[in-house]
Scaffold this motif. Structure first.
Motif, PDB file in Angstrom:
ATOM      1  N   CYS A 129      51.171  36.142  -2.904  1.00 19.98           N
ATOM      2  CA  CYS A 129      50.012  35.611  -3.625  1.00 19.98           C
ATOM      3  C   CYS A 129      48.736  36.218  -3.037  1.00 19.98           C
ATOM      4  O   CYS A 129      48.518  36.158  -1.828  1.00 19.98           O
ATOM      5  N   CYS A 132      46.486  32.786  -1.724  1.00 19.48           N
ATOM      6  CA  CYS A 132      46.870  31.952  -0.572  1.00 19.48           C
ATOM      7  C   CYS A 132      47.850  32.673   0.364  1.00 19.48           C
ATOM      8  O   CYS A 132      48.288  32.086   1.351  1.00 19.48           O
ATOM      9  N   CYS A 150      50.910  32.095  -8.797  1.00 17.21           N
ATOM     10  CA  CYS A 150      51.502  31.470  -7.616  1.00 17.21           C
ATOM     11  C   CYS A 150      51.828  29.992  -7.857  1.00 17.21           C
ATOM     12  O   CYS A 150      50.940  29.216  -8.224  1.00 17.21           O
ATOM     13  N   CYS A 153      49.621  27.651  -4.978  1.00 14.68           N
ATOM     14  CA  CYS A 153      48.199  27.323  -5.168  1.00 14.68           C
ATOM     15  C   CYS A 153      47.851  27.255  -6.658  1.00 14.68           C
ATOM     16  O   CYS A 153      46.714  26.947  -7.016  1.00 14.68           O
TER      17      CYS A 153
HETATM   18 ZN   LIG Z   1      48.958  31.157  -3.951  1.00 16.67          ZN
END
Ligand SMILES: [Zn+2]
Length: 248
Positions: A129, A132, A150, A153
């Motif tokens: 990701c 994050c 993702c 997040c």
């Molecule tokens: Zn993420």
């Protein structure tokens, strides 16, 4: 057809080597149905390499992901290791080689049973990701989305965890690869054109520090006239079958 003298020489180099590493490029996976990036029939003859630059990916992820899916994750793709991948795993388990350093992102060395594998350019089976930094399996569920996001997040853009153009290589992996290259007294280079830096500097480090280079490649590469001590000019499946039959 490779001369028996060259095979004999390769056999002697491998048997007398204290520590041998292997360096692989796209050529080893061609028999598995994975096209190389460079050269005739290569991916970059059909696709704009710019689609895999990190800047373009961030700017237009739809366009990049459409190409990524076609190139790396075609429907019903079942990729199996080649005979060469299998023989290298056996050579490692029998103590003839210590590490496989690969430029490939197909995970086929690990699938064939190699244990010490350094993937210089990451691999295509995971995603990361960009928001994050979570790392996860790139599942068919995620791949079904035009632009995978993702699940942790919920907003971050997911990128396959291989190195894009304009991205640095993983520093730790590269450091480990150079460490291995400097420690070994023999490096077997298989199916690499030797054009991509900094990966191509890894076998060069072995050569500069006094180690020998065996190259297995049906074509001449950047290594052939610069660092190669012994060129076995045939496919790796052919060559490794003969060499392994002499070793074990
Ligand atoms: Zn993420």
């Amino acid at each position: 057809m490779i001369s028996p003298e060259k095979i004999q020489r390769a056999n002697e180099l491998i048997k007398s080597s204290r520590k041998t590493a292997v360096f692989t490029g796209a050529g080893i996976s061609v028999p598995c149905g994975i096209p190389p990036f460079r050269g005739p029939g290569g991916v970059w003859n059909r696709y704009d390499p710019g689609l895999l630059s990190i800047d373009r990916f961030r700017k237009s992820p739809e366009e990049s992901w459409d190409a990524i899916r076609e190139i790396f994750y075609p429907d019903n793709m079942v990729i199996k290791p080649s005979r060469s991948h299998e023989i290298l795993a056996q050579m490692e388990s029998k103590g003839f080689i210590s590490t496989v350093i690969t430029q490939n992102i197909d995970s086929l060395h690990s699938k064939a049973g190699s244990v010490n594998v350094l993937e210089l350019h990451g691999n295509s089976s995971k995603a990361v990701c960009l928001t994050c930094t979570a790392v996860m399996d790139l599942t068919t569920k995620l791949l079904a989305l035009r632009v995978p996001r993702c699940p942790h997040c919920s907003t971050g853009l997911l990128k396959p965890s291989f190195t894009f153009f304009g991205e640095p290589l993983d520093g730790r992996t590269l450091e480990d690869a150079f460490h291995q290259a400097l420690q070994c007294d023999l490096m077997i280079c298989i199916g690499s054109t030797g054009e991509v830096m900094p990966a191509a500097a890894v076998p060069a480090a072995t050569s500069t520090s006094g180690g020998k280079i065996i190259e297995i490649n049906p074509i001449r590469s950047n290594f052939t006239s610069s660092i190669t001590d012994l060129h076995l000019q045939a496919t790796s499946d052919e060559v490794l079958e003969v060499i392994s039959s002499l070793l074990f």
